[in-house]
Design a protein around this motif. Sequence first.
Motif, short mmCIF file in Angstrom:
data_model
loop_
_atom_site.label_atom_id
_atom_site.label_comp_id
_atom_site.label_asym_id
_atom_site.label_seq_id
_atom_site.Cartn_x
_atom_site.Cartn_y
_atom_site.Cartn_z
N ASN A 109 0.76 -0.92 0.14
CA ASN A 109 -0.01 -0.43 -0.41
C ASN A 109 1.06 1.28 0.20
OD1 ASN A 109 -2.49 1.39 0.79
ND2 ASN A 109 -1.63 1.69 1.69
N HIS A 110 1.81 1.12 0.38
CA HIS A 110 2.93 2.16 1.12
C HIS A 110 3.87 2.64 -0.99
CE1 HIS A 110 6.37 4.80 1.67
NE2 HIS A 110 6.88 4.19 1.37
N PHE A 111 3.92 1.53 -1.34
CA PHE A 111 4.49 1.91 -2.80
C PHE A 111 3.32 1.76 -3.43
CE2 PHE A 111 7.74 -1.86 -1.87
CZ PHE A 111 8.57 -0.55 -1.36
N ASN A 112 1.69 2.17 -3.42
CA ASN A 112 0.83 2.27 -3.66
C ASN A 112 0.43 4.10 -3.90
OD1 ASN A 112 0.55 -0.14 -5.61
ND2 ASN A 112 -0.78 -0.81 -4.51
N GLU A 113 0.97 4.44 -3.20
CA GLU A 113 0.45 5.70 -2.53
C GLU A 113 1.52 6.14 -2.78
OE1 GLU A 113 -2.49 6.78 -1.38
OE2 GLU A 113 -2.88 4.76 -0.73
N PHE A 114 2.83 6.06 -3.43
CA PHE A 114 3.55 6.94 -3.91
C PHE A 114 3.07 7.45 -5.53
CE2 PHE A 114 8.16 5.66 -3.47
CZ PHE A 114 8.31 4.95 -1.92
N ALA A 115 1.89 7.03 -6.19
CA ALA A 115 1.20 7.41 -6.58
C ALA A 115 0.79 9.06 -6.75
CB ALA A 115 -0.07 6.95 -7.58
N GLY A 116 0.10 9.19 -5.28
CA GLY A 116 -0.25 10.29 -5.27
C GLY A 116 -2.31 10.07 -4.94
N VAL A 117 -3.11 11.07 -4.26
CA VAL A 117 -3.69 10.64 -4.56
C VAL A 117 -4.95 11.69 -4.78
CG1 VAL A 117 -6.04 10.96 -2.80
CG2 VAL A 117 -3.67 10.31 -1.65
N GLU A 118 -4.86 13.33 -5.03
CA GLU A 118 -5.55 13.47 -5.94
C GLU A 118 -5.43 13.55 -7.33
OE1 GLU A 118 -7.38 16.08 -5.20
OE2 GLU A 118 -6.87 15.86 -2.87
N GLU A 119 -3.98 13.24 -8.19
CA GLU A 119 -4.69 13.31 -9.42
C GLU A 119 -3.23 11.99 -9.07
OE1 GLU A 119 -5.86 13.92 -12.41
OE2 GLU A 119 -7.11 15.49 -11.14
N PRO A 120 -3.49 10.35 -8.87
CA PRO A 120 -2.67 9.43 -9.03
C PRO A 120 -1.86 8.93 -10.82
CG PRO A 120 -5.08 8.66 -8.45
CD PRO A 120 -5.03 9.99 -9.11
N ASN A 121 -0.78 8.75 -10.51
CA ASN A 121 -0.52 8.37 -11.57
C ASN A 121 0.83 7.33 -10.80
OD1 ASN A 121 1.92 8.32 -14.01
ND2 ASN A 121 2.88 10.88 -13.45
N TYR A 122 0.52 6.64 -11.88
CA TYR A 122 0.52 5.36 -11.13
C TYR A 122 2.90 4.90 -11.37
CZ TYR A 122 -2.49 4.35 -8.29
OH TYR A 122 -3.50 4.09 -7.30
N GLU A 123 2.86 5.30 -13.16
CA GLU A 123 4.16 6.06 -13.07
C GLU A 123 5.97 6.28 -12.05
OE1 GLU A 123 5.00 8.46 -16.39
OE2 GLU A 123 3.12 7.98 -17.80
N TYR A 124 4.71 7.26 -11.11
CA TYR A 124 5.88 6.98 -9.86
C TYR A 124 6.02 6.21 -9.16
CZ TYR A 124 5.63 11.69 -11.02
OH TYR A 124 5.37 13.14 -11.74
N MET A 141 -8.48 -2.40 -2.00
CA MET A 141 -9.06 -1.77 -1.09
C MET A 141 -9.68 -0.78 -0.99
SD MET A 141 -9.30 -0.28 2.14
CE MET A 141 -7.81 0.34 2.48
N TRP A 142 -8.72 0.06 -1.82
CA TRP A 142 -8.99 1.47 -2.31
C TRP A 142 -10.68 1.81 -3.16
CZ3 TRP A 142 -8.47 4.72 1.93
CH2 TRP A 142 -6.99 4.37 3.21
N ALA A 143 -10.61 1.02 -4.00
CA ALA A 143 -11.60 1.43 -5.07
C ALA A 143 -12.91 0.92 -3.91
CB ALA A 143 -11.49 0.56 -6.02
N ILE A 144 -13.19 0.45 -3.35
CA ILE A 144 -14.32 0.27 -2.57
C ILE A 144 -14.29 0.51 -2.03
CG2 ILE A 144 -15.10 -1.92 -1.20
CD1 ILE A 144 -13.92 -4.13 -2.98
N TRP A 145 -13.58 1.52 -0.77
CA TRP A 145 -13.63 2.34 0.01
C TRP A 145 -14.12 3.01 -0.75
CZ3 TRP A 145 -10.72 6.83 -0.61
CH2 TRP A 145 -11.21 7.56 1.19
N SER A 146 -13.62 3.68 -1.91
CA SER A 146 -13.81 5.17 -2.33
C SER A 146 -15.26 5.03 -2.88
CB SER A 146 -13.02 5.37 -3.59
OG SER A 146 -12.61 7.30 -4.12
N LEU A 147 -15.55 3.45 -3.60
CA LEU A 147 -16.60 3.59 -3.55
C LEU A 147 -18.37 3.86 -2.31
CD1 LEU A 147 -16.90 0.79 -6.76
CD2 LEU A 147 -16.97 3.72 -6.94
N ILE A 148 -17.67 2.99 -1.23
CA ILE A 148 -18.36 3.68 -0.50
C ILE A 148 -18.60 5.13 0.38
CG2 ILE A 148 -18.69 3.01 2.23
CD1 ILE A 148 -17.61 0.18 1.71
N GLN A 149 -17.81 6.16 0.18
CA GLN A 149 -17.22 7.30 -0.02
C GLN A 149 -17.76 7.84 -0.49
OE1 GLN A 149 -15.79 8.72 2.90
NE2 GLN A 149 -15.71 6.39 3.44
N ALA A 150 -18.04 7.67 -2.30
CA ALA A 150 -19.12 8.69 -3.12
C ALA A 150 -20.66 8.41 -3.08
CB ALA A 150 -19.11 8.08 -4.55
N GLN A 151 -21.08 7.40 -1.71
CA GLN A 151 -22.04 7.94 -1.32
C GLN A 151 -22.35 8.63 0.25
OE1 GLN A 151 -24.57 6.39 -2.98
NE2 GLN A 151 -23.62 6.54 -4.85
#
Length: 162
Positions: free
Chosen positions: A53-68, A123-133
Amino acid sequence: VIKSYASKHNSLIVFSHNDLLLGNIIYNADMKNIKFIDYEYAEINYQAYDIANHFNEFAGVEEPNYEYFPNKEYQLKWIRVYLESFYSKIKENNLNESFSIDDTKVEEFYNEVNYFTLASHLMWAIWSLIQAQNSQLQFNFVRYAQTRFDEYFKRKHELIKE
Protein backbone atom coordinates in the motif's frame (compact mmCIF):
# COMPACT_ATOMS: atom_id res chain seq x y z
CA VAL A 1 -7.33 -15.60 -3.40
CA ILE A 2 -5.30 -13.24 -1.18
CA LYS A 3 -5.88 -15.36 1.91
CA SER A 4 -4.79 -18.56 0.13
CA TYR A 5 -1.69 -16.78 -1.22
CA ALA A 6 -0.85 -15.44 2.24
CA SER A 7 -1.32 -18.86 3.81
CA LYS A 8 0.79 -20.59 1.16
CA HIS A 9 3.62 -18.06 1.65
CA ASN A 10 3.35 -17.88 5.47
CA SER A 11 2.69 -14.15 5.30
CA LEU A 12 3.23 -12.45 8.62
CA ILE A 13 0.42 -10.58 10.30
CA VAL A 14 1.58 -7.47 12.14
CA PHE A 15 0.24 -4.17 13.42
CA SER A 16 -0.19 -2.11 10.27
CA HIS A 17 -0.84 1.54 9.57
CA ASN A 18 -2.77 0.67 6.37
CA ASP A 19 -2.60 4.23 5.00
CA LEU A 20 1.09 5.06 4.62
CA LEU A 21 0.79 7.72 1.99
CA LEU A 22 3.69 10.13 2.09
CA GLY A 23 1.64 12.80 3.88
CA ASN A 24 1.24 10.43 6.84
CA ILE A 25 4.99 10.05 7.29
CA ILE A 26 6.80 12.91 9.03
CA TYR A 27 10.59 13.11 8.99
CA ASN A 28 12.28 15.33 11.58
CA ALA A 29 15.75 16.13 10.23
CA ASP A 30 16.92 17.72 13.50
CA MET A 31 16.04 14.66 15.57
CA LYS A 32 16.74 12.24 12.69
CA ASN A 33 13.56 10.30 13.29
CA ILE A 34 10.36 9.40 11.52
CA LYS A 35 6.83 9.62 12.93
CA PHE A 36 3.62 8.27 11.51
CA ILE A 37 0.32 10.13 11.80
CA ASP A 38 -3.36 9.45 11.05
CA TYR A 39 -3.91 5.99 12.45
CA GLU A 40 -7.64 5.77 11.70
CA TYR A 41 -7.14 2.71 9.45
CA ALA A 42 -4.54 1.02 11.64
CA GLU A 43 -5.11 -2.58 12.70
CA ILE A 44 -3.52 -5.97 12.29
CA ASN A 45 -2.93 -6.91 8.67
CA TYR A 46 -0.48 -8.70 6.47
CA GLN A 47 2.97 -7.15 6.69
CA ALA A 48 3.34 -7.20 2.91
CA TYR A 49 0.01 -5.38 2.48
CA ASP A 50 1.19 -2.35 4.44
CA ILE A 51 4.34 -2.07 2.34
CA ALA A 52 2.46 -2.71 -0.91
CA ASN A 53 0.00 0.00 0.00
CA HIS A 54 2.88 2.37 0.81
CA PHE A 55 4.39 1.75 -2.63
CA ASN A 56 0.98 2.23 -4.30
CA GLU A 57 0.61 5.55 -2.51
CA PHE A 58 3.71 6.89 -4.30
CA ALA A 59 1.24 7.64 -7.12
CA GLY A 60 -0.49 10.32 -5.06
CA VAL A 61 -4.16 10.79 -4.26
CA GLU A 62 -5.56 13.86 -6.01
CA GLU A 63 -4.36 12.83 -9.48
CA PRO A 64 -2.75 9.39 -9.07
CA ASN A 65 0.09 8.69 -11.48
CA TYR A 66 1.31 5.11 -11.25
CA GLU A 67 4.44 5.98 -13.18
CA TYR A 68 5.68 6.99 -9.70
CA PHE A 69 5.24 3.43 -8.42
CA PRO A 70 8.78 2.47 -7.38
CA ASN A 71 10.77 0.28 -9.73
CA LYS A 72 12.12 -3.13 -8.75
CA GLU A 73 15.61 -1.85 -7.89
CA TYR A 74 14.20 0.75 -5.47
CA GLN A 75 11.81 -1.75 -3.92
CA LEU A 76 14.53 -4.35 -3.39
CA LYS A 77 16.77 -1.80 -1.63
CA TRP A 78 13.86 -0.53 0.48
CA ILE A 79 12.73 -4.06 1.37
CA ARG A 80 16.26 -5.11 2.37
CA VAL A 81 16.60 -2.16 4.77
CA TYR A 82 13.11 -2.79 6.12
CA LEU A 83 13.68 -6.53 6.70
CA GLU A 84 17.07 -5.94 8.31
CA SER A 85 15.50 -3.44 10.70
CA PHE A 86 12.42 -5.57 11.36
CA TYR A 87 14.37 -8.74 12.14
CA SER A 88 17.01 -6.92 14.16
CA LYS A 89 14.18 -5.81 16.49
CA ILE A 90 12.99 -9.40 16.75
CA LYS A 91 16.52 -10.55 17.48
CA GLU A 92 16.88 -7.87 20.20
CA ASN A 93 13.84 -9.37 21.88
CA ASN A 94 15.22 -12.91 21.49
CA LEU A 95 12.25 -13.95 19.44
CA ASN A 96 14.22 -15.44 16.55
CA GLU A 97 17.99 -15.68 16.88
CA SER A 98 18.64 -17.51 13.63
CA PHE A 99 17.00 -15.33 10.98
CA SER A 100 19.22 -13.75 8.34
CA ILE A 101 18.46 -11.58 5.34
CA ASP A 102 19.81 -12.78 2.02
CA ASP A 103 19.01 -12.01 -1.61
CA THR A 104 16.54 -14.90 -1.79
CA LYS A 105 14.54 -13.65 1.21
CA VAL A 106 14.49 -10.10 -0.18
CA GLU A 107 13.30 -11.34 -3.59
CA GLU A 108 10.61 -13.54 -2.02
CA PHE A 109 9.30 -10.66 0.05
CA TYR A 110 9.44 -8.36 -2.98
CA ASN A 111 7.18 -10.82 -4.82
CA GLU A 112 4.83 -11.02 -1.84
CA VAL A 113 4.65 -7.23 -1.54
CA ASN A 114 3.87 -6.86 -5.22
CA TYR A 115 1.12 -9.46 -5.00
CA PHE A 116 -0.43 -7.48 -2.15
CA THR A 117 -0.54 -4.34 -4.31
CA LEU A 118 -3.64 -5.95 -5.78
CA ALA A 119 -5.35 -6.13 -2.38
CA SER A 120 -4.47 -2.50 -1.74
CA HIS A 121 -5.98 -1.36 -5.03
CA LEU A 122 -9.17 -3.32 -4.41
CA MET A 123 -9.53 -2.09 -0.85
CA TRP A 124 -9.17 1.60 -1.77
CA ALA A 125 -11.38 1.24 -4.84
CA ILE A 126 -14.19 -0.24 -2.76
CA TRP A 127 -13.58 2.29 0.04
CA SER A 128 -13.85 5.08 -2.52
CA LEU A 129 -17.19 3.82 -3.86
CA ILE A 130 -18.54 3.77 -0.31
CA GLN A 131 -17.22 7.29 0.25
CA ALA A 132 -18.90 8.45 -2.96
CA GLN A 133 -22.23 7.57 -1.36
CA ASN A 134 -21.51 8.86 2.15
CA SER A 135 -18.79 11.50 2.26
CA GLN A 136 -19.39 15.25 2.27
CA LEU A 137 -15.84 15.91 1.00
CA GLN A 138 -15.43 17.58 -2.36
CA PHE A 139 -13.47 14.79 -4.00
CA ASN A 140 -14.27 12.70 -7.07
CA PHE A 141 -14.42 9.35 -5.30
CA VAL A 142 -15.91 7.55 -8.30
CA ARG A 143 -13.04 8.65 -10.54
CA TYR A 144 -10.54 7.61 -7.85
CA ALA A 145 -12.23 4.20 -7.57
CA GLN A 146 -12.00 3.79 -11.34
CA THR A 147 -8.30 4.68 -11.27
CA ARG A 148 -7.65 2.08 -8.56
CA PHE A 149 -9.69 -0.59 -10.37
CA ASP A 150 -7.81 0.17 -13.60
CA GLU A 151 -4.47 -0.22 -11.86
CA TYR A 152 -5.67 -3.41 -10.15
CA PHE A 153 -6.54 -5.04 -13.49
CA LYS A 154 -3.31 -3.84 -15.11
CA ARG A 155 -1.17 -5.20 -12.24
CA LYS A 156 -3.23 -8.40 -11.97
CA HIS A 157 -2.49 -9.14 -15.62
CA GLU A 158 1.25 -8.56 -14.94
CA LEU A 159 1.43 -10.48 -11.66
CA ILE A 160 -0.93 -13.43 -12.04
CA LYS A 161 -0.43 -15.70 -14.98
CA GLU A 162 -3.72 -17.57 -15.34
